[in-house]
Write an enzyme that holds these catalytic residues in place. Sequence first.
Site, PDB file in Angstrom:
ATOM      1  N   LYS A  36     -16.405  14.740  -0.509  1.00 29.58           N
ATOM      2  CA  LYS A  36     -16.143  15.575   0.657  1.00 29.58           C
ATOM      3  C   LYS A  36     -16.234  17.051   0.289  1.00 29.58           C
ATOM      4  O   LYS A  36     -16.143  17.411  -0.887  1.00 29.58           O
ATOM      5  CB  LYS A  36     -14.725  15.282   1.181  1.00 29.58           C
ATOM      6  CG  LYS A  36     -14.574  13.951   1.889  1.00 29.58           C
ATOM      7  CD  LYS A  36     -13.151  13.749   2.386  1.00 29.58           C
ATOM      8  CE  LYS A  36     -12.963  12.405   3.057  1.00 29.58           C
ATOM      9  NZ  LYS A  36     -13.708  12.230   4.317  1.00 29.58           N
ATOM     10  N   ARG A  49     -13.263   1.006   5.718  1.00 29.63           N
ATOM     11  CA  ARG A  49     -13.727  -0.312   6.186  1.00 29.63           C
ATOM     12  C   ARG A  49     -13.933  -1.268   5.014  1.00 29.63           C
ATOM     13  O   ARG A  49     -13.825  -2.476   5.176  1.00 29.63           O
ATOM     14  CB  ARG A  49     -15.001  -0.127   7.030  1.00 29.63           C
ATOM     15  CG  ARG A  49     -16.164   0.447   6.281  1.00 29.63           C
ATOM     16  CD  ARG A  49     -17.224   1.048   7.200  1.00 29.63           C
ATOM     17  NE  ARG A  49     -16.869   2.393   7.656  1.00 29.63           N
ATOM     18  CZ  ARG A  49     -17.594   3.109   8.494  1.00 29.63           C
ATOM     19  NH1 ARG A  49     -18.716   2.635   8.986  1.00 29.63           N
ATOM     20  NH2 ARG A  49     -17.215   4.313   8.846  1.00 29.63           N
TER      21      ARG A  49
END
Length: 497
Positions: free
Chosen positions: A278, A352
Site C-alpha cells: 500500500k 477474502r
Amino acid sequence: MDFSIKAFDTKNTIASAKTGCVAVAVFENKKLSQAAKALDQGGEISAALKSGDISGKAGTTLLLRGVSGAGAARVLLVGMGGDEAVSEKSFSSAVGATLKAFASLGCADAIIALPLTDVKERDASWAIRTIVCAAHESVFRTDGQKSKKDPVPAGVKKITLAAAASADTRTALAQAIAIANGMDLTKELGNLSANVCTPSYLASTAKKLAKEFKFEVEVLERKQLEALRMHSFLSVTNGSDEPPKFIVLKHMGGKAKDAPVVLVGKGITFDSGGISIKAGPGMDEMKYDMCGAASVLGTFRAIGEMDLKLNVIGVIATCENMPSGRATKPGDIVTSMNGLTIEVLNTDAEGRLVLCDALTYCERFNPAAVIDIATLTGACIVALGNHNSGLFTRSDEAHEKLAAELLAAGKAASDTAWRLPVEEAYNEQLKSNFADLANIGTPGGASVTAACFLENFTRKYTWAHLDIAGTAWKSGGAKGATGRPVPLLSTFLINRV
Ligand code: BES
Ligand code: MN
Ligand code: ZN
C-alpha cells in the site's frame, strides 16, 4: 458509568428526589416536559425559557441551581427541539448535550428524566440504549498506550434513568449495558497498535473472554491449519514473523440440537498490502483491519453478559499481511480448503483469502446462518461512505429473510447496513486463465466482486457478508474505532432467541 432505572410517581416524586442533578426537557415552543413541569412549582424553569436563556433547540442546555420546586441541588434544562413529538435526531443530540454537561458537574450522581417514550417511531428501549451507549462513548478513553494518562474528568458517574420499572425497561437496560461493554472491547482492540494487538493477542483475549463468560474456546495453530489444508489463509501469513491463529469460540446457550449462528471475523492485525504494498500515507490505519474479528469478540462479550439463550459460534482467522522474501507474490496460485484454486493477482486482496478458508471450516457446524464481518474493500467506502455497512447475500427466499433480519436489526440498533447485490454475473469478473478463481475482479464493483468471491465458499449454508470498511473506525482528528457493528449483530442475535 453505573446505571439504574427508577420509576417516579405521585408518592415518590421527581421533585423530592435527592440527587446531584436532574436533567429535564424543554421545547422550542416554550412547553415543558412532564418532569420539567413537576419541578417548576417556583416558576424558575418557565422563566428561564421565557427569557430566552435557553431556546429549547435540541442540543442546548442550561444549568439552574436552587430551583425551589426541586430536591436536587441542580436542574439541567435540556433542549429537545421543536415540539413534544421528539425526532430521533433531536433526542440523540439532547442526550449528547446532557452527557457533556454532566461531565463537568461537581456531583457524582444524576437523574435523567428525559421523555424516553415520546421519540417518534422509537420506544423506551431504544431511548435507554441510546443513553447508555452515548454515556459509554463519553467516557471512553484512548490513552491506554500513553505514558502520561489524560486527566480523568470529575463529573457524573452514576446515572438513574427515570422510566417505568417494568420487566421490559429492565431487560432493555441490561441489554444496553451488555452491548455498550461489547462495543468498548471492540474499540479497545481496534485502537491498540498492531505491534501489541497481534494474532496471539487476539487469541489470548478470546481465551480470557471464554474464562470470564464460560465459552468453549479453541485456538488452532499453523500446524493444524496446514493439516486442514487452509492454504489460502496460510498464503497471507507467509511474509509475517507473527504466527497465525484460528480462533473458535462457542456460546451454547440454546438447546443442544439447535443449529448455531456462526459469526466469522476478518482479523488482519496489520494489512501492509504485502508485495502489492500500500501507499505510505494513512497506512497506520490498517491496524484496524482486524475490526471484523474485534466485532465478533465484542459481540461475544455482549451475549456472554446477557447469557443469551442461543447457540452462537465465533470464528476468527487472524494473521498479518506483510512483504518479505517468503511472502506470496502476485501470480502465485494457492489451493483453498474446499479445493478451489486461487490465483493471487493482488496480495492486498488478502481478506477474502483468509475468509474463504474460515467459511469452508464453518460447514462442519451445520449452521442456521453464517455471517462474516470484514473490513474488506476500500470500494465499500466509495459506495456507502461512513454511514452504512455493506450487506451482501444471495437472493433466494432463505437469504432474503436473513437480509431482512439483519437490516431490521441495524435499524433498531441505529447501526445500519445497506444491501448491495450478489449475482452470478459478477463471478465472470473473477475468471483466471490459470486457476479456478482470481482473487481480484476486473475493474468496477470491487466490493461486489469481493463478496462474490466469498459466495463461492458458502454454497452449503445460509450466509451473509458485512463489509465494515467504512463503519468500523473514524479517520482524521477523531481517529478511533467505533464499536460497529456490535449493536447490529447483538440485536440480530437477541431477536433470534
Ligand atoms: N483492508 C483492505 C480494505 C480497506 C482499505 C478497508 C481501506 C478500509 C480502508 C483490503 O484488504 C484491501 O486492501 N482491499 C483492496 C482490494 C483491492 C486490491 C481489490 C482495496 O480495497 O483496495
Ligand atoms: Mn488488503
Ligand atoms: Zn485488508
